[in-house]
Design a protein around this motif. Structure first.
Motif, PDB file in Angstrom:
ATOM      1  N   PRO A 113       0.831  -1.207   0.000  1.00 54.63           N
ATOM      2  CA  PRO A 113       0.000   0.000   0.000  1.00 54.63           C
ATOM      3  C   PRO A 113       0.863   1.254   0.000  1.00 54.63           C
ATOM      4  N   HIS A 151      -2.123   0.543  -5.798  1.00 49.56           N
ATOM      5  CA  HIS A 151      -1.308   0.696  -4.600  1.00 49.56           C
ATOM      6  C   HIS A 151      -1.899   1.761  -3.678  1.00 49.56           C
ATOM      7  N   LEU A 154      -5.077   0.335  -1.896  1.00 45.41           N
ATOM      8  CA  LEU A 154      -4.821  -0.567  -0.778  1.00 45.41           C
ATOM      9  C   LEU A 154      -4.546   0.193   0.511  1.00 45.41           C
ATOM     10  N   HIS A 155      -4.019   1.402   0.383  1.00 46.42           N
ATOM     11  CA  HIS A 155      -3.803   2.210   1.591  1.00 46.42           C
ATOM     12  C   HIS A 155      -5.113   2.812   2.086  1.00 46.42           C
ATOM     13  N   PRO A 158      -8.084  -0.512   2.996  1.00 42.45           N
ATOM     14  CA  PRO A 158      -7.357  -1.751   3.351  1.00 42.45           C
ATOM     15  C   PRO A 158      -8.223  -2.991   3.275  1.00 42.45           C
TER      16      PRO A 158
END
Length: 581
Positions: A113, A151, A154-155, A158
């Motif tokens: 992430p 990416h 994903l941060h 989550p």
């Protein structure tokens, strides 16, 4: 957070989705059944018979960014099956109904992430709607395992990597459709596997509406449909093209919303009924109107005009394409959702810069009103200037076009020496004595002077403003050559006394010359702006500075009008296909 408007969607189109590898390939609506982490399986469609095995997989796996050479290597290594049996020949021709499998899929990289900006327009437990910026790849690919939108997802979300993600693709979690790296705009992301499956089904059933905004070269016809299959370019592996064989069906419908001055470029909306790689870029090039800023699909022959617009080329850093409207059913409630996202600033800047034209100012007035002095003051302030009197004087030089016409039509009557100058005194007397001769001479010389003026505009087309002094501007019917006509007014007695004293005119000559023009009151009324000549050079210079300020203000107003026009076309209230601008 912005919530979507609640209204039904019309004419929805969609991309074919990827479905889970557990689906039955005989009933799947998509030829590609498994994605990167599992073997790829497919069934050859009826219209794909005769396609090479490597070309088939290149087309099916194009979203993975896999080179054709790698697919050929996998096939030669026995990793491709046809109807359950290995095939080692990349060039093997396929038959409709063949069941294919490619066992070497691209390995899913471990994704880390990244805490970077993510522009979220709407989200709930199942769905996020994003505003994707330019210069951002949507998901990882071979050689690109960081810095993508995934990416960032994903941060910020989550849950895409948690247990609730279920069987979601670990390399492209939540991704149900894509935008090219440099395309901006609306992108939908599923936040769990059930939502992804439902959205994939909605795309397959064409329950999703996708409309783009594009800036294209020239002026296309008002609207059109491009129904042309798209496949890999026959000679360039990195490009797509309209192909007669081996391409996938692709349908695009466009409508022109606005066109820039001189038909330089147009703002069009494009609704796609399929989602092929580079589809809009390829289709608009196919119909002769490639996208601005597109180095891949726009030939240099289209871009010459861009260098004539100061600063435009520096703004065109990407293809001018924006995902404008997105409509889809909510994956849980099935409520129709609709989003409209106005174009980004760089697209608006291109529109404004590309719309700039030279502000063409005409200066006119009665004899002796000070036009030439005023033009000189404008030139001193940096404006490009042109004088009709000087242009005619040049045309009368020996062997120039005006001189040749006089010699050809009147012999030695006004040019007694075959190599000498025009006898302007004899010419003026003849014009005063014979009105018919004056009209005949005007018919000969005025077109030459106008062509001279057109050359002046063309030479100075990169300047923001240029001024031309034309005593008979209104009488000759030239107003269409100008954006603004400025009349210079002067006290009649003062200008007449000046002509009598400084030019050596007599009362009869003054009366004759004035009779060739409109009455002063009529001429002044026909002008857009009027500048009064106060009678002193210093005050005239101050009036010239004032006019330059007014001209700048008018240019700014023109920019505001263009911006308001474009804004009205692309805002949610006005962005209805049922009532296009």
């Amino acid at each position: 957070m912005r919530h979507p408007a609640d209204f039904p969607l019309a004419d929805p189109f969609a991309l074919p989705p990827l479905v889970s590898s557990s689906a039955d390939p005989t009933t799947s609506t998509s030829p590609l059944v498994a994605a990167q982490a599992a073997p790829l399986t497919a069934i050859v469609a009826q219209d794909q018979g005769g396609v090479r095995l490597d070309q088939f997989w290149m087309g099916q796996a194009e979203d993975l960014g896999v080179a054709r050479s790698r697919i050929q290597s996998w096939i030669k290594n026995g990793l491709a099956l046809i109807n359950g049996s290995p095939c080692l020949r990349p060039g093997r021709r396929l038959a409709p109904g063949d069941r294919l499998e490619l066992r070497a899929a691209v390995p899913s990289p471990g994704l880390t992430p990244e805490n970077r900006e993510l522009r979220v327009l709407y989200h709930d437990d199942d769905l996020a709607i994003l505003n994707k910026p330019a210069d951002l790849v949507v998901h990882p690919a071979p050689g690109l395992n960081r810095g993508t939108l995934v990416h960032r997802l994903l941060h910020h979300f989550p849950e895409l990597a948690g247990k609730q993600a279920g069987g979601m693709d670990t390399a492209r979690p939540g991704i149900v459709h894509r935008l090219d790296k440099d395309t901006t705009g609306l992108l939908a992301v599923a936040l769990n596997e059930p939502a992804r499956l439902r959205l994939a089904s909605a795309f397959a059933a064409r329950e999703v509406e996708k409309v783009y905004l594009a800036l294209v070269h020239g002026r296309p016809r008002a609207e059109g449909v491009v129904d042309a299959p798209i496949g890999r370019h026959p000679t360039s592996k990195t490009r797509m093209a309209v192909t007669e064989k081996g391409g996938k069906p692709a349908h695009s419908a466009y409508r022109v919303l606005w066109t820039a001055p001189e038909d330089r470029f147009s703002l069009v909306q494009v609704r796609i009924a399929s989602g092929r790689t580079h589809q809009i870029r390829v289709h608009m090039r196919h119909v002769g109107h490639p996208l601005l800023g597109d180095p891949t699909y726009c030939p240099a022959s289209f871009t010459g005009w861009q260098d004539e617009v100061p600063g435009l080329s520096a703004l065109l850093r990407r293809p001018m394409l924006h995902a404008w409207k997105l409509g889809l059913p909510h994956p849980r409630t099935h409520q129709p959702l609709s989003f409209v996202l106005p174009p980004p600033k760089d697209m608006l800047r291109v529109i404004l810069a590309g719309s700039r034209t030279t502000q063409r100012v005409g200066l006119t007035g009665m004899p002796g009103c000070g036009k030439s002095l005023f033009l000189a003051e404008l030139a001193a302030l940096g404006l490009q200037t042109w004088s009709a009197d000087k242009a005619v004087a040049e045309l009368y030089q020996p062997r120039r076009d005006g001189w040749e016409l006089l010699r050809r039509n009147f012999g030695d009557r006004f040019i007694p020496d075959p190599e000498g100058p025009v006898d302007k005194h004899a010419l003026l007397n003849a014009l005063r004595e014979t009105p018919r001769l004056r009209r005949e001479l005007e018919a000969l010389i005025h077109p030459l002077a106008r062509h001279h003026l057109e050359s002046f505009w063309q030479t100075h087309r990169t300047h923001r403003v240029a001024a031309a002094e034309v005593p008979l501007l209104l009488e000759t019917g030239w107003p269409s050559d100008f954006d603004l006509i400025v009349g210079l007014a002067c006290d009649p007695d003062r200008r007449r006394n000046w002509l009598l004293t400084n030019r050596g005119w007599d009362a009869n000559l003054l009366a004759d010359v004035e009779s060739w023009q409109w009455p002063e009151a009529k001429k002044i009324r026909a002008c857009h702006l009027v500048v009064a000549n106060p009678g002193t050079r210093d005050e005239l210079a101050r009036r010239a500075r004032g006019l330059v300020d007014v001209l700048q203000w008018l240019r700014r107003q023109a920019v505001r009008r263009v911006l308001a026009r474009i804004t009205a076309l692309v805002t949610p209230e006005q962005a209805s296909d049922s009532n296009p601008a």
